[in-house]
Design an enzyme around this catalytic site. Sequence first.
Site, PDB file in Angstrom:
ATOM      1  CD  GLU A  60     -16.222 -46.338 -13.010  1.00  0.00           C
ATOM      2  OE1 GLU A  60     -15.909 -45.756 -14.073  1.00  0.00           O
ATOM      3  OE2 GLU A  60     -17.381 -46.428 -12.606  1.00  0.00           O
TER       4      GLU A  60
ATOM      5  N   PRO B  66     -24.997 -44.587 -17.543  1.00  0.00           N
ATOM      6  CG  PRO B  66     -27.026 -43.640 -16.867  1.00  0.00           C
ATOM      7  CD  PRO B  66     -26.253 -44.058 -18.074  1.00  0.00           C
ATOM      8  CG  HIS B  67     -21.619 -47.457 -14.382  1.00  0.00           C
ATOM      9  ND1 HIS B  67     -21.225 -46.820 -15.533  1.00  0.00           N
ATOM     10  CD2 HIS B  67     -20.497 -47.564 -13.617  1.00  0.00           C
ATOM     11  CE1 HIS B  67     -19.926 -46.581 -15.481  1.00  0.00           C
ATOM     12  NE2 HIS B  67     -19.459 -47.012 -14.332  1.00  0.00           N
ATOM     13  CB  ALA B  68     -23.751 -45.915  -9.100  1.00  0.00           C
TER      14      ALA B  68
END
Lengths: 162, 150
Positions: A60, B66-68
């Site tokens: 990422e 949490p991430h996106a």
Amino acid sequence: MSDIIRKILVYVDGTEHAVLAAHYAVCLSKTLDAELSALFVVNTQALGTLVRSRIFLEDEEMEYRNELNADAERYLHHVKAIGQEKSLDITLLNESGSVSGEIKKCVKENDIDLLVIGELSRIQSRRDQFYDETERAMRSVPCSVLIVKDEDRVWEMYDRLK
Amino acid sequence: MSLLDILTEDVIAVPLMSRDKSGAIMELLKLLKKSGQISNEDEAYDAVMMREDKGSTGLEKGIAVPHAKTAAVNKIAAAIGISAEGIEFGSLDGNPSKLIFLIIAPPAQSGTHVALLSEIARLTQYPTLCDELVEAKSPESVISILQGEE
């Protein structure tokens, strides 16, 4: 060329404030006949923090690093075009690391007389004032610093510039 | 941009009603949908869970981030959920997550996304602040604590 300001550096980070600062820097550079450089810093220090804190996975981090590098190219070319429109050649500098550290290093290495930056972010919490990287750079660079404000006036000034 | 630039009281769940990870994420996404910040909560949910499948964002000391990235938002959005009992998030230390920061960003805003996540990473280094947030009784109180006024 002015004896007082011979070399100007504008820091660009992709924000609208930075774009405005770039326009102002072009006006200033043309008026004073000073050399103008534009710096973008890919904040790899922040990416490293995110990996260490386990918010980011290794792949990422790589994905975001590539995207930030692409952003840097895009923003710097936009700044180049702002200069070209007024027949000014701008030296583009693309660095990575800590934002404040790289700005300071660039000012020293290039013997910059004046650092031009966009308006600083509004302080929303007591912690913000310790972590605003542009503000930290403003405090630590050895040269004078100019913070660009008053959008309408800057656009008018840029439009009038030949 | 800082967290407080985009955080509003209507996207803070105190307490979270959900008892599990997927329910908590969906609960926060529904708040973002209701506040008009995301267009499609199911699309955003899939993006967040796809990221979670690669590795949990449950950190230590009861914090999860949490991430996106998803096209379901036009600009970066954040929501906070607080659960005094904690939610099983598959965290590093095995402890349930009591403080959940959800970040949803559009694909072309990596710089802002990284800046916001970095700010949250720094916040997690203040244990007293995190404890105060877990003890918060209202969204208003959460904002005040983040501003450093409580």
